[in-house]
Motif scaffolding. Structure first.
Motif: not given
Length: 209
Positions: A29-34, A150-152, A173-179
């Motif tokens: 559930g984490s997002l890393l922005y490089v 989505q199961d990845a 962006s919405k799809q990333i947030t859902t994931f």
């Protein structure tokens, strides 16, 4: 628990040290922005994380297991999106996505593919050669894989918003947030400001001469 982590990661390209001794972990559930200027090694790092190339030093772990020891398992739980779209220009959008689903063992029917392409505003363009589509439309075809996987456990995205219009950026962006909300881990780069309403960790790579 860390889904993806690296220890003492170093990469040299064309006799230039891009980065060294990188250590970080990406939790569920984490997002890393490089971040970093061109040439700092962002793409090289993402390719190492995806297992496409080996680092000169250090290791990458998926769920605490070295990816060199679990490549098949890792790649089945990974979606990678790089600078090259990974689509065949002579095939249609549907044919490209059917092939990708077979390759990644994704059980998706053709009706779902059509529905997804409709969400991506590609109605009427599903069965013509991708070569006849605009750059932005081709990119939407390639990005459809994120609707199918989505199961990845991990998504790695290198400049995914390039050539997308405002609506396309919003859809992705919405799809990333859902994931992320479902527990997925995302590592990504972007030259554009992120429009993702989600807590974000940042990693900045410095350009080295």
């Amino acid at each position: 628990m860390a889904v993806l982590s690296v220890t003492d990661l170093s990469v040299i390209k064309r006799d230039r040290l891009l980065f060294e001794n990188l250590n970080f972990a990406v939790e569920q559930g984490s997002l890393l922005y490089v971040k970093g200027q061109n040439g700092a090694g962002k793409t090289s790092m993402l390719r190492v994380l995806a297992g496409l190339v080996d680092a000169d030093c250090g290791d990458v772990y998926f769920s605490q297991q070295n990816i060199k020891d679990c490549r098949e398992k890792y790649h089945l739980n990974l979606v990678y999106f790089g600078h090259k779209l990974g689509i065949n220009l002579t095939l249609s959008a549907v044919e490209n996505l059917e092939y990708w689903c077979r390759q990644h063992q994704v059980a998706i029917g053709v009706d779902t593919i059509f529905d997804t392409l409709a969400q991506l505003n590609l109605v009427g363009l599903e069965e013509i050669p991708v070569a006849n589509l605009s750059a932005g439309q081709q990119r939407r075809v390639a990005l459809a894989r994120f609707w199918f996987k989505q199961d990845a456990k991990v998504w790695i995205l290198d400049e995914p918003f390039t050539a997308l219009d405002t609506q396309g950026i919003e859809l992705l962006s919405k799809q990333i947030t859902t994931f992320l909300s479902a527990g997925g881990a995302v590592v990504m780069t972007s030259h554009q400001a992120l429009r993702i309403d989600y807590p974000t960790d940042e990693l900045t790579l410095e350009y080295r001469i």
